[in-house]
Design an enzyme around this catalytic site. Structure first.
Site, short mmCIF file in Angstrom:
data_model
loop_
_atom_site.label_atom_id
_atom_site.label_comp_id
_atom_site.label_asym_id
_atom_site.label_seq_id
_atom_site.Cartn_x
_atom_site.Cartn_y
_atom_site.Cartn_z
CG ASN A 47 -2.23 -0.77 0.89
OD1 ASN A 47 -2.42 -1.27 -0.21
ND2 ASN A 47 -3.10 -0.89 1.88
CE1 TYR A 48 1.50 3.44 3.91
CE2 TYR A 48 3.41 2.52 5.02
CZ TYR A 48 2.16 3.09 5.07
OH TYR A 48 1.57 3.32 6.30
CE LYS A 49 0.82 -0.65 -5.98
NZ LYS A 49 -0.43 -0.82 -6.74
#
Length: 530
Positions: free
Chosen positions: A465-467
Site C-alpha cells: 500500500n506504500y507502492k
C-alpha cells in the site's frame, strides 16, 4: 457478436487515426449497450471523453498526489459507473477493443498506477459506488470499493458506540485499494489488518462475471485480501467483520526534540513497543519543525489505548517509564473521536469532518520493516539526513499483539511475527516542477540507501500500500514472473509465487495488469498443492 466485431473494428480505426475523442466515446458506448441489456445509454453521465466538460474535473478529483497532474498519460475515456452491470460491460468492451483498464477507488496509489498507463486505456472510476451498509445485529458491514475509510468509520459510528473497524489512519483513502493491500491501522495490534477482517467480497472477473467468496473460490478470495486486488479483477464490495471497541478510549501525543532526549527515547521504544499490551498502540512520527537556523527534528509519540486513563497509566509506568507520561497528557474520548484525532481533527468537531477532502501535496514515499532495534548510531544518521530536506517524515508503527498470532501465509500480507515495526518514509514539496521533484526524490532514495543495514533483508520487505516503483517494474506487454519477483518478493515474500499461481487461473492472459501487478506463473513453476 457481429455487431460487437464491427464496433471493435471501428474503434481501432478511431484510435489509430486523428478522429475526435467524442467518436471514440460513442463507439465505446455502443459496445457497452451491445454487451449488456441492463445498460441504459447515459453516456453524458457515465462515459467521459477528453472533450467532455467533466473529464478534467473527474480525472483530477481523486488524484491525491498532484505530482502526477502534469503527466501526459491520460485515459482515452473515463467511465463512472452507476451500477455493477456498467462495470461488467466496460471490462468486456475494453478487452474486445484492445484497451487497458485502470480502476480507481480513492486515488491514493502512491505511484499513480490506478489512473496512469503508457498505452491507450479506460479509467473506471468507482466514485459512484460508495455505499456502506452496517448490520449491528451480526456485527458486519458491506462496503463498496468506491467508499472512503472516513465514510466507513462515520457509518459505523452512526449505528453503534461500541463497534469499530481496524483500518488506516487517513479518512480519504479508498476502500478498494486499502483492503486489497492489507490495511495497517491503529487497531492492528488488537485485531489485525483490515484484510484480516474481510469475510466476503464481490468481484468482476476478466470474463465479466460477478463472483462472491463461494463462486470465486478460496484461492482467489485469499489473493485479493492483501495481494493487490487490481491484478485479479475489479472488486465491487467487501463484507467485513466489525470489532468491539470500548465506549471510552484514551489518546495522547508527547513531543520531544533531540535536545529533550528524543533519540534515546526512540532507541528504547524499539525494545518495548511490540511487547505492550495489545490494547495499546504507541507509534512514532519523526518530522522537521521550523526552518533555517531554527529547524530541528521533532519526535512525536502518539498513542491509542482501548480503555481509560486509569488503566493506561500503570501500563505505561511499567513498560515505558522513560517517556514520563502524565495523566494530564492524556485525553479520553470515543473511538470515532480517536479516528478524528489521528486524522488531525479536534475531539469536539463533528464526525462529518471524516467525509471532507484534505489538502493535496506532492510526495514520494518508501517503506521498510525492522526486525532488530536500530542502534543509536543509526538513529544519529537519520537525524543528520533530516537536516538536509525540509518537509520530511518517518512514521514507525509497532507490530506485536494480534499481528504476531496470524500466520504469514494466512493472507498474502506476510510481515507478521518477527517484525518489530513498519517504517514509512515520506518527502513532500509544494512546487510541482521537474527540478524540485528530482531533488526531493533523490533525498528519499539516499535516506532509503542509508537505512539498508538496519532493516529487513533477503528480501528487504516493503508494504504494497506504500507502492514504490523504485523496487522494480513490469515490462509493458510481456511480464516475466522471474523479473517481477525482484519487487514481488519484497511485498509478499513466499506468498508471491502463490499469488502468481492464482493469477494464472483467473487471468491467464494478464488483462488486468500494471507496472506492479501480479504476473501469471509459468507452467514449469506451478504449485501442485497450496
Amino acid at each position: 457478436m457481429a455487431l460487437i466485431s464491427l464496433i471493435a473494428s471501428l474503434f481501432l480505426v478511431s484510435v489509430s487515426l486523428p478522429i475526435s475523442s467524442s467518436i471514440c466515446g460513442e463507439i465505446f458506448s455502443q459496445c457497452m449497450t451491445a454487451q449488456s441489456s441492463y445498460y441504459t445509454r447515459i453516456s453524458d453521465q457515465t462515459i467521459h471523453t477528453s472533450n467532455s466538460s467533466l473529464y478534467t474535473t473527474i480525472l483530477q478529483s481523486s488524484q491525491q498526489n498532484p505530482r502526477w497532474l502534469n503527466s501526459t498519460s491520460k485515459p482515452l475515456l473515463i467511465v463512472t459507473p452507476l451500477k455493477e452491470s456498467e462495470i461488467q460491460a466496460a471490462v468486456l468492451c475494453s478487452r474486445k477493443l484492445g484497451l487497458q483498464v485502470r480502476v480507481r477507488s480513492g486515488g491514493h496509489d502512491f505511484e499513480g498506477l490506478s489512473y496512469l498507463c503508457k498505452t491507450p486505456f479506460v479509467l473506471i472510476d468507482l466514485i459512484n459506488l460508495r455505499s456502506v451498509v452496517v448490520n449491528v445485529a451480526d456485527q458486519t458491514a458491506w462496503v463498496q470499493s468506491g467508499a472512503t475509510l472516513g465514510e466507513l468509520y462515520y457509518s459505523i459510528a452512526k449505528k453503534s458506540e461500541v463497534l469499530g473497524f481496524p483500518a488506516g489512519f487517513c479518512p480519504i483513502v479508498g476502500i478498494g485499494g486499502h483492503f486489497s493491500g492489507g490495511g495497517l491501522g491503529t487497531l492492528m495490534r488488537k485485531h489485525g489488518l483490515a484484510a484480516d477482517n474481510v469475510i466476503d467480497a464481490r468481484l468482476i472477473d476478466v470474463n465479466g462475471r460477478i463472483l462472491d467468496r463461494r463462486t470465486m473460490g478460496e484461492d482467489l478470495f485469499w489473493a485479493i485480501r492483501g495481494g493487490g486486488g487490481s491484478s485479479f479483477g475489479i472488486i465491487l464490495s467487501w463484507k467485513i467483520k466489525l470489532v468491539r471497541v470500548p465506549k471510552i478510549v484514551t489518546v495522547f501525543t508527547v513531543h520531544k526534540t533531540l535536545a529533550e532526549g528524543a533519540s534515546k527515547l526512540v532507541h528504547r521504544w524499539q525494545y518495548v513497543a511490540d511487547k505492550f499490551h495489545e490494547d495499546l498502540l504507541l507509534r512514532i512520527i519523526i518530522e522537521n519543525m521550523g526552518s533555517g537556523k531554527d529547524k530541528k527534528v521533532q519526535v512525536s509519540f502518539s498513542s491509542l489505548f482501548l480503555g481509560g486513563i486509569d488503566r493506561l497509566m500503570p501500563l505505561m509506568d511499567q513498560s515505558f517509564p522513560e517517556l514520563g507520561l502524565q495523566a494530564k497528557d492524556c485525553i479520553e474520548m470515543s473511538w470515532i473521536q480517536s479516528v478524528q484525532y489521528f486524522a488531525g481533527f479536534q475531539k469536539d468537531q463533528s464526525p462529518e469532518v471524516l467525509l471532507y477532502p484534505l489538502r493535496k501535496i506532492n510526495f514520494k514515499s518508501k517503506s521498510d520493516y525492522v526486525k532488530q532495534p536500530i542502534p543509536e548510531v543509526g538513529l544519529k544518521g537519520i537525524w543528520e539526513w533530516f537536516q538536509q530536506d525540509q518537509t520530511v517524515f518517518m512514521t514507525m508503527d509497532p507490530f506485536g499483539g494480534k499481528m504476531n498470532e496470524i500466520s504469514e501465509f494466512e493472507i498474502p500480507f506476510p510481515h507478521r511475527k518477527g517484525n518489530l515495526y513498519n517504517i514509512q518514509y515520506i518527502v513532500k514539496w509544494d512546487v510541482n516542477s521537474v527540478e524540485e521533484t528530482n531533488k526531493h526524490i533523490h533525498w528519499i532514495r539516499m535516506l532509503y540507501r542509508f537505512m539498508s543495514p538496519y532493516v529487513s533483508r533477503s528480501p528487504r520487505g516493503a508494504y504494497i500500500n506504500y507502492k514504490d516503483l523504485d523496487l522494480g517494474s513490469n515490462k509493458q506487454d510481456n511480464t516475466s514472473y522471474l523479473e517481477a519477483s525482484a519487487w514481488g518478493t519484497k511485498y509478499f515474500k513466499g506468498n508471491f509465487k502463490r499469488l502468481a499461481q492464482v493469477k494464472s487461473k483467473v487471468d491467464p492472459d494478464n488483462f488486468f495488469r500494471n507496472e506492479q501487478s501480479i504476473p501469471p506463473l509459468p507452467a514449469s513453476f506451478r504449485i501442485t498443492d497450496f
